[in-house]
Design an enzyme around this catalytic site. Structure first.
Site, PDB file in Angstrom:
ATOM      1  N   GLU A  19      38.965  70.587 -55.560  1.00 38.06           N
ATOM      2  CA  GLU A  19      38.293  71.879 -55.459  1.00 38.06           C
ATOM      3  C   GLU A  19      37.149  71.774 -54.468  1.00 38.06           C
ATOM      4  OE1 GLU A  19      38.130  73.692 -59.279  1.00 38.06           O
ATOM      5  OE2 GLU A  19      36.034  74.229 -58.984  1.00 38.06           O
ATOM      6  N   PRO A  23      31.068  76.731 -47.404  1.00 39.15           N
ATOM      7  CA  PRO A  23      29.752  76.352 -46.873  1.00 39.15           C
ATOM      8  C   PRO A  23      28.746  77.500 -47.013  1.00 39.15           C
ATOM      9  CG  PRO A  23      31.379  76.579 -45.104  1.00 39.15           C
ATOM     10  CD  PRO A  23      32.092  76.861 -46.368  1.00 39.15           C
ATOM     11  N   TYR A 179      37.787  74.894 -71.971  1.00 39.58           N
ATOM     12  CA  TYR A 179      36.568  74.095 -72.199  1.00 39.58           C
ATOM     13  C   TYR A 179      36.765  73.102 -73.350  1.00 39.58           C
ATOM     14  CZ  TYR A 179      34.813  77.806 -69.284  1.00 39.58           C
ATOM     15  OH  TYR A 179      34.642  78.675 -68.239  1.00 39.58           O
TER      16      TYR A 179
HETATM   17  P1  FAD Z   1      35.874  84.030 -70.332  1.00 39.41           P
HETATM   18  O1  FAD Z   1      37.228  83.502 -70.588  1.00 39.41           O
HETATM   19  O2  FAD Z   1      35.723  85.503 -70.172  1.00 39.41           O
HETATM   20  O3  FAD Z   1      34.936  83.511 -71.517  1.00 39.41           O
HETATM   21  C1  FAD Z   1      33.531  83.659 -71.458  1.00 39.41           C
HETATM   22  C2  FAD Z   1      32.955  83.607 -72.868  1.00 39.41           C
HETATM   23  O4  FAD Z   1      33.289  84.799 -73.576  1.00 39.41           O
HETATM   24  C3  FAD Z   1      33.484  82.455 -73.714  1.00 39.41           C
HETATM   25  O5  FAD Z   1      32.448  82.026 -74.558  1.00 39.41           O
HETATM   26  C4  FAD Z   1      34.611  83.090 -74.538  1.00 39.41           C
HETATM   27  O6  FAD Z   1      34.803  82.400 -75.762  1.00 39.41           O
HETATM   28  C5  FAD Z   1      34.070  84.487 -74.737  1.00 39.41           C
HETATM   29  N1  FAD Z   1      35.100  85.529 -74.773  1.00 39.41           N
HETATM   30  C6  FAD Z   1      36.203  85.613 -74.011  1.00 39.41           C
HETATM   31  N2  FAD Z   1      36.864  86.760 -74.280  1.00 39.41           N
HETATM   32  C7  FAD Z   1      36.139  87.409 -75.221  1.00 39.41           C
HETATM   33  C8  FAD Z   1      36.270  88.657 -75.901  1.00 39.41           C
HETATM   34  N3  FAD Z   1      37.308  89.454 -75.672  1.00 39.41           N
HETATM   35  N4  FAD Z   1      35.296  89.000 -76.798  1.00 39.41           N
HETATM   36  C9  FAD Z   1      34.254  88.193 -77.051  1.00 39.41           C
HETATM   37  N5  FAD Z   1      34.064  86.998 -76.437  1.00 39.41           N
HETATM   38  C10 FAD Z   1      34.994  86.622 -75.544  1.00 39.41           C
HETATM   39  N6  FAD Z   1      32.173  79.973 -61.838  1.00 39.41           N
HETATM   40  C11 FAD Z   1      31.922  80.562 -60.657  1.00 39.41           C
HETATM   41  O7  FAD Z   1      30.953  81.329 -60.529  1.00 39.41           O
HETATM   42  N7  FAD Z   1      32.725  80.340 -59.558  1.00 39.41           N
HETATM   43  C12 FAD Z   1      33.807  79.525 -59.627  1.00 39.41           C
HETATM   44  O8  FAD Z   1      34.510  79.358 -58.632  1.00 39.41           O
HETATM   45  C13 FAD Z   1      34.089  78.873 -60.868  1.00 39.41           C
HETATM   46  N8  FAD Z   1      35.151  78.044 -61.001  1.00 39.41           N
HETATM   47  C14 FAD Z   1      35.425  77.476 -62.218  1.00 39.41           C
HETATM   48  C15 FAD Z   1      36.560  76.653 -62.359  1.00 39.41           C
HETATM   49  C16 FAD Z   1      36.854  76.063 -63.582  1.00 39.41           C
HETATM   50  C17 FAD Z   1      38.074  75.180 -63.707  1.00 39.41           C
HETATM   51  C18 FAD Z   1      35.998  76.274 -64.695  1.00 39.41           C
HETATM   52  C19 FAD Z   1      36.280  75.614 -66.014  1.00 39.41           C
HETATM   53  C20 FAD Z   1      34.878  77.081 -64.570  1.00 39.41           C
HETATM   54  C21 FAD Z   1      34.588  77.702 -63.351  1.00 39.41           C
HETATM   55  N9  FAD Z   1      33.480  78.540 -63.184  1.00 39.41           N
HETATM   56  C22 FAD Z   1      33.230  79.138 -61.972  1.00 39.41           C
HETATM   57  C23 FAD Z   1      32.558  78.769 -64.298  1.00 39.41           C
HETATM   58  C24 FAD Z   1      32.943  80.004 -65.159  1.00 39.41           C
HETATM   59  O9  FAD Z   1      32.835  81.177 -64.367  1.00 39.41           O
HETATM   60  C25 FAD Z   1      31.965  80.040 -66.327  1.00 39.41           C
HETATM   61  O10 FAD Z   1      32.192  78.950 -67.175  1.00 39.41           O
HETATM   62  C26 FAD Z   1      31.879  81.351 -67.094  1.00 39.41           C
HETATM   63  O11 FAD Z   1      30.694  81.320 -67.889  1.00 39.41           O
HETATM   64  C27 FAD Z   1      33.042  81.625 -68.025  1.00 39.41           C
HETATM   65  O12 FAD Z   1      34.168  81.947 -67.337  1.00 39.41           O
HETATM   66  P2  FAD Z   1      35.588  82.128 -68.100  1.00 39.41           P
HETATM   67  O13 FAD Z   1      36.547  82.591 -67.107  1.00 39.41           O
HETATM   68  O14 FAD Z   1      35.891  80.954 -68.923  1.00 39.41           O
HETATM   69  O15 FAD Z   1      35.180  83.379 -69.067  1.00 39.41           O
END
Ligand code: FAD
Length: 317
Positions: A19, A23, A179
């Site tokens: 990944e 820049p 996670y």
């Molecule tokens: P979600 O799946 O929406 O979950 C977020 C939270 O809400 C979790 O606690 C979940 O349990 C809860 N939740 C989900 N659905 C519901 C619902 N319907 N009702 C109530 N609660 C709910 N961040 C960036 O800014 N840019 C990136 O390029 C980036 N790449 C990443 C790549 C990977 C492999 C990973 C693991 C993370 C990455 N992140 C990135 C970080 C990510 O954006 C954060 O961890 C963010 O806080 C959560 O994203 P998510 O898609 O898991 O969210």
């Protein structure tokens, strides 16, 4: 080609992927190429490109600070297209809820479709620096699952505002985040896994995990995911520790624990050159064990530097 098809084609062999981060704006894409070049010998079938959300900057105007909203690392889709073209490799742009309206997301996805990008990683994004909690962008999605549904609609030819084009459907393979030590906002790992299952049921084709430093956490996570019916590939995300400050920075940012043996090994290092070696050795051991367990892909968070990832790949692949 889709990430899931690459996995199927590998026929049980573990693939290597990584990944990169765009820049800072104004810098050259050549910096990225310089870091990608040494990793291409390990034949990554796909490379992820992250997306950074907007942030506030303060501009000094004769002693008064002007607050402006800007994106410091734009260009994810352009970078994906350029890497795909230069290296003939699949690229996976990260698509965020935070900072994007549904319309902007649709335009971005249309661009990806025109560019022949077959995979997208659907993420919610974090809270902005000034915010304590994630606030959905006006006109945007509150959770990754809502973004996944929008992408799935496009896969069925259903665009926003009731435009339907079933003869020209997109066919995105969708990645979602998982996670092993639970998402920082989730009340429990069990609840977080339930949310992950909902993302998979909504159309996520594969999962990439947050970084972890103890493989037991990943194995347990996969076991619990399988037990509740999550049957898509779960790709482990690996990050080598690179500087001593990671001991303090990584746990609060990613809500992860570091194993005591790793902490002890880093703490006795005289400088960051020595820390980098410890980080590489730890990641090699992690990777070897994961590979032996038959994980589909080892996905490395390169953070824009390739020397340590190359050293790990040389030892593992
Ligand atoms: P979600 O799946 O929406 O979950 C977020 C939270 O809400 C979790 O606690 C979940 O349990 C809860 N939740 C989900 N659905 C519901 C619902 N319907 N009702 C109530 N609660 C709910 N961040 C960036 O800014 N840019 C990136 O390029 C980036 N790449 C990443 C790549 C990977 C492999 C990973 C693991 C993370 C990455 N992140 C990135 C970080 C990510 O954006 C954060 O961890 C963010 O806080 C959560 O994203 P998510 O898609 O898991 O969210």
């Amino acid at each position: 080609m889709k990430v899931t098809d690459h996995i199927k084609k590998a026929n049980g062999n573990t693939l290597f992927s990584f990944e990169i981060i765009p820049p800072v704006k104004g810098r050259s894409i050549q910096e990225l190429y310089n870091n990608i070049d040494p990793l291409m010998e390990f034949e990554p079938p796909f490379i992820d490109v992250t997306t950074s959300r907007e942030e506030y900057v303060y501009i000094d105007r004769d002693g008064l600070l002007d607050k402006k909203l800007t994106r410091m690392r734009p260009g994810t889709v352009g970078i994906c297209a350029s890497i795909k073209h230069k290296y003939d490799v699949d690229t996976v742009p990260h698509v965020l809820c935070g900072g994007f309206t549904k319309e902007e997301t649709e335009y971005l996805l249309v661009d990806c479709h025109y560019l022949g990008i077959d995979n997208v990683m659907a993420l919610r994004g974090d809270a902005m620096k000034e915010e304590k909690y994630f606030e959905p962008t006006k006109g945007g999605h509150p959770y990754a699952i809502d973004l996944i549904r929008q992408i799935q609609n496009l896969n069925c030819g259903e665009y926003l505002h009731e435009v339907v084009e079933t003869d020209h459907c997109a066919d995105f393979c969708i990645g979602a985040a998982g996670y092993p030590e639970k998402h920082l906002e989730a009340p429990s790992l069990k609840t977080d896994l339930k949310r992950l299952k909902e993302k998979v049921d909504a159309g996520a084709d594969y999962v990439v995990t947050q970084m972890f430093f103890d493989n037991k956490k990943y194995f347990e996570f996969v076991k619990q995911a399988r037990a509740i019916g999550i049957d898509v590939p779960i790709i482990p995300g690996i990050k080598p520790i690179a500087v001593k400050r990671h001991l303090q920075l990584l746990p609060p940012i990613f809500r992860i624990d570091l194993p005591q043996d790793l902490i002890d090994a880093v703490e006795v290092c005289k400088d960051n050159k020595a820390v980098r070696i410890v980080g590489i050795e730890w990641a090699i051991e992690q990777s070897k064990e994961l590979k032996a367990a038959g994980v589909p892909v080892l996905h490395y968070y390169s953070m824009g530097k390739s020397d340590n990832i190359k050293a790990i790949a040389e030892a593992v692949f």
